[in-house]
Structures are given as C-alpha cells and as structure tokens.
Enzyme design. Structure first.
Site, PDB file in Angstrom:
ATOM      1  N   ASP A 147       8.752 -26.216  27.433  1.00 48.91           N
ATOM      2  CA  ASP A 147       7.350 -26.205  27.009  1.00 48.91           C
ATOM      3  C   ASP A 147       6.835 -27.636  27.122  1.00 48.91           C
ATOM      4  OD1 ASP A 147       7.705 -23.562  26.464  1.00 48.91           O
ATOM      5  OD2 ASP A 147       7.575 -23.733  24.285  1.00 48.91           O
ATOM      6  N   ASP A 154       4.357 -10.799  23.644  1.00 49.29           N
ATOM      7  CA  ASP A 154       4.648 -11.484  22.385  1.00 49.29           C
ATOM      8  C   ASP A 154       4.882 -10.435  21.315  1.00 49.29           C
ATOM      9  OD1 ASP A 154       4.243 -13.783  23.711  1.00 49.29           O
ATOM     10  OD2 ASP A 154       2.494 -14.451  22.573  1.00 49.29           O
TER      11      ASP A 154
END
Lengths: 262, 217
Positions: A131, A12
């Site tokens: 997602d 990330d």
C-alpha cells in the site's frame, strides 16, 4: 505466450457481509459475499479477492465461513487479505478453501514472517500487499529513494519505508505476487498510479496486480500496457454495474491484450 | 459408483479439491464417494486415488513420507494394482525421479524425469507462471476427451515456478506455452498428472475430473 491478463474483482467484507455495497442486477441479497462471488464466477472473473476489513477479533471467524461457502460454489482462485498475521491464520484460510493470502501489516512489522509463510505454504500462495503513497518530501531524482512510501493498517499508518525497495525485499523473502495499491488513487476513479505500478513491476520477477483508482476500462488497459501489471484489480466499477467483466475483457482484448474470454 | 481417496498429507488445498470432486460426483448422480483421508485403510479400498499438493517439493515429499506406510501403499495400489491415479500440481511433480527446487529431493520415481525451474525464453516473463493458459496435447489421452485444447481452447489455471521434464517423450501428454513449452500433463498407463489445478479451472477442470471418475485404464 498465451498466458492471459487477469481481471480480479475485490470484495470488502466486514463481519461476513460485503461493505461498500454491491449493486448487481440479479442479486437477491447484495450484502452476501458468497452470492456476489458466484455472480463474478459466472461472469468470467479470473480470480476473486476478499478483503476482510473486520476490526473486531470476534468478527474474524466469519471470513473462514465466507471462504468455505465460496469454495463450495466457485471453482476459481480465491485470495483473502486483511488481518493475516500468523502461520495459523494462513493455514485456516487455506483449509477453508482460499488459494492465496494477501499480507500487509505483518509483512512490514516482521519481514521474516513472509519467509516462514513461503517456506511453509509455497511462494505461490503468499501475496504481499504494497500500500503505497507518494512521499510529501519526494525529491524526484534528488535522492536515492523512490517517490513512494508504504503504509500499513489499511493505509492509515505511514512507515517511512520505501515502496519499491520494500517490494523487492518481499520478493527475496518469498512473496509469489505483489498487490500494489496506490493510496493516493484508491477510490478516486482517476486511474492507477502507473508510475508506481511500473516502478515495482519492472524491478521484480514475480507478477504484480495493479490496484487503486480504476474508473474506466481504459484505466485497466493502461495498468497492463503502461503499468506492466500482470493482473488488474477493481472494486466499484464492477460492484455498481458500471461495467461488466465481459465488457472489460472485450475492451482489453480489442486493444491487443491477451484475455481469457468466457 | 466409484470411491475416491484424496490423500491428506498436510499439503494442499484439500477442501477445494474435494469440493470440485463432490460437485462432479453430484452431477454424475452415481452416488460416488469422495473422502479426504490420511488413513491407509481407506486408500487401500478406494477405486481411485488423488494426490493434491501445494508448496515446495521437498516439504511435500517429506509430508508424504511422514504418513506411515503411505508410500508403500501407493506403490502397491497404483504401480502394482493399476488403480487410476491423479496427481495435481506438486502432487504431480512428486511422480518424478527427483525434484530440484532449492535442494535435490528424491521423488516417487513413477514418471522418470526431473522437476526443474522454468526458464522462459523471454526474460520479461514473470515467474511464477501464474494464471490462465491454454494447453496443447502432445498425444491423445482419454482424460482430455471433450476438452477443447489449443490456442483457442479452454483455459487451465496454473501457478508454479517449476515443471516436470519427462525423460520419456511418451509420458508427456500435454504442454502449455510460456516462453517455450512447459509440461502441463503427464501420463502413463493408470497414472495421470496435471501441473495446473483442475479444481480451480472451471469448465476445463470439471470436465477432466469427470473423465477421471469414469476412467478405466
């Protein structure tokens, strides 16, 4: 069949720095994504994914620089996700050295974007991020929908769109791969949502990357054998040195999964 | 010292290809010059030519045709001039007589054959064929020198749904196994092509690029 199952560490990145922290032994600067990428490259990772979670528009440009510097040092495939919304975004990432882009929100708001992107750059470089979260109103076997719905905006926004149906539609439009993340499991270390992974993997022709929830090496094995994933993505178990990439590969190989050993 | 022109025709991961070539060139220490270019004059003077390619066959062919004079020049330099040439992925598929991806498109016709959708015998296998796989030589070739091949050999990174089926068995240099044999490398005289991405294939890829930089066909 000697195509190997891929292990994909995910970093990330925000404003050009790794967030969530990386805790490798030999890194001088644990916040530098390029240094982390090089460590994974040397460890035998099969691909690398950068997830750009920069909120501000100004911060966005730093990801291009991160990708460019990574591509100078790592001769392995790199995927970049997060905030990819236009053909121009994709072009800039590919020119910087990315091989694939992962698209989430823009795929939901404008499914034709996936078709345009695939026509322009080829299906192989378009990954759609699915997602998914278990529906609160899921009536198992009670209605025609699957148990999961998709979320956008980093998992914050429910859409009411059925996850399995959405996945199939994205492949029809030209997605070359699906990154399936269980929002319920993400960060819990309780293993992939295997039912979700399998429901999608079994309904599409393209490879599925399982993501969200890895806590043990057995979770990786289960993602492949029970989830039917072609690749497994994990972040924290590798970042914090709980397990190394070679350990993960050895464990999976011992359980009969074809792996590329370094 | 050798000069390499990596052809920029709007397709492909040019930066990655150039990075890998530059890394190998630096290790050779012979002041090799790697240039990403759409300029026919630069291509005309280069000792070696590399054609990358990512995307659909028809789009890539159209992109190449859109560079004024480039196809004629490639013909002159590679076919008539014998310049060492490396095509990668779709840049290799374009060498075929025709592509059959979505529509039928004429290719460069240097390696007779057609680019067809892969059809693994095992229906459970995913398409694209995406990831790391080993390669099996169909015949010896100097560009594969020093590369461990076979089931336990080094891995190459593939990502494709189509492959080049050569008409002449002698043009097939190596295969990979994915529910049957798929074309991994083609070659004839000074022409070589890889379906996989050497610039993304770590040790195997860097060795192949090194071999290409020293190749005297």
């Amino acid at each position: 069949m000697s195509l190997k199952t891929r292990i994909i560490p995910c970093l990330d990145v925000a404003g050009g720095r790794v967030v969530k922290g990386v805790n490798f032994v030999d890194l001088v600067d644990a916040g530098d994504p390029v240094e982390a990428a090089m460590a994974y490259d040397a460890a035998g990772a099969d691909e690398l994914t950068f997830l750009d979670i920069t909120a501000s528009h100004e911060g966005r440009d730093t990801i291009f620089e991160v990708v460019a510097r990574t591509a100078e040092h790592c001769f392995m495939p790199v995927t970049v996700g997060g905030g990819v919304r236009s053909i121009d975004d994709i072009r800039k990432l590919l020119l910087a050295g990315a091989d694939k882009v992962a698209i989430n929100s823009a795929a939901v708001s404008d499914p034709d974007f996936i078709a345009r992107a695939a026509d322009k750059f080829g299906n192989q470089c378009i990954v759609v991020s699915v997602d998914a979260k278990q529906r609160l109103d899921a009536k198992v076997g009670g209605d025609n929908r699957s148990e999961w719905e998709i979320y956008t905006h980093g998992g914050r926004k429910p859409t009411g769109i059925d996850a399995v149906e959405f996945a199939a539609r994205m492949v029809e439009r030209g997605a070359g791969e699906l990154l399936v993340t269980s929002m319920d499991r993400d960060g819990t270390k309780s293993g992939f949502d295997l039912k979700l992974t399998r429901a999608i993997a079994d309904s599409v022709e393209v490879p599925v990357i399982a993501s969200g929830g890895v806590g043990t090496l057995q979770d990786l094995v289960d993602g492949v054998t029970e989830g039917h994933a072609s690749a497994v993505l994990a972040a924290s178990i590798f970042h914090f040195g709980t397990f190394t990439i070679p350990q993960a590969k050895a464990y999976m190989a011992e359980r009969g999964i074809a792996m590329r050993m370094a | 010292m050798t000069t390499v022109a990596i052809i920029d025709y709007g397709a492909g991961n040019l930066r990655s290809a150039a990075n890998a070539f530059e890394r190998v060139a630096a290790e050779r220490g012979q002041s090799d010059v790697i240039t990403v270019t759409a300029d026919p004059d630069v291509v005309r003077k280069a000792d070696r030519i590399m054609l990358p390619g990512v995307g659909a066959f028809a789009d890539c062919m159209a992109g190449l045709e859109a560079v004024p004079g480039m196809i004629d020049l490639l013909d002159e330099r590679v076919i008539r001039g014998g310049t060492p040439f490396l095509g990668v992925c779709v840049g290799m598929q374009l060498l075929a007589s025709e592509g059959r991806e979505k529509v039928v498109t004429k290719g460069l016709g240097w390696i007779p054959g057609a680019v067809e959708k892969i059809a693994p015998s095992d229906r459970g296998l995913k398409i694209p064929h995406m990831g790391w796989n080993t390669i099996f030589p169909a015949r010896p070739h100097v560009l594969l020198d020093g590369i461990e091949t076979g089931e336990n050999g080094l891995h190459a990174y593939f990502v494709h749904s189509y492959h080049l089926k050569t008409d002449n068995p002698s043009d097939l240099v190596a295969t990979t196994n994915y529910g049957g044999a798929l074309t991994a490398c083609v070659g004839r005289d000074n022409i070589f092509g890889t379906q996989f991405h050497p610039e993304k294939s770590q040790a195997l890829g860097l060795k192949l690029i090194e071999n290409f930089l020293g190749w005297a066909p």
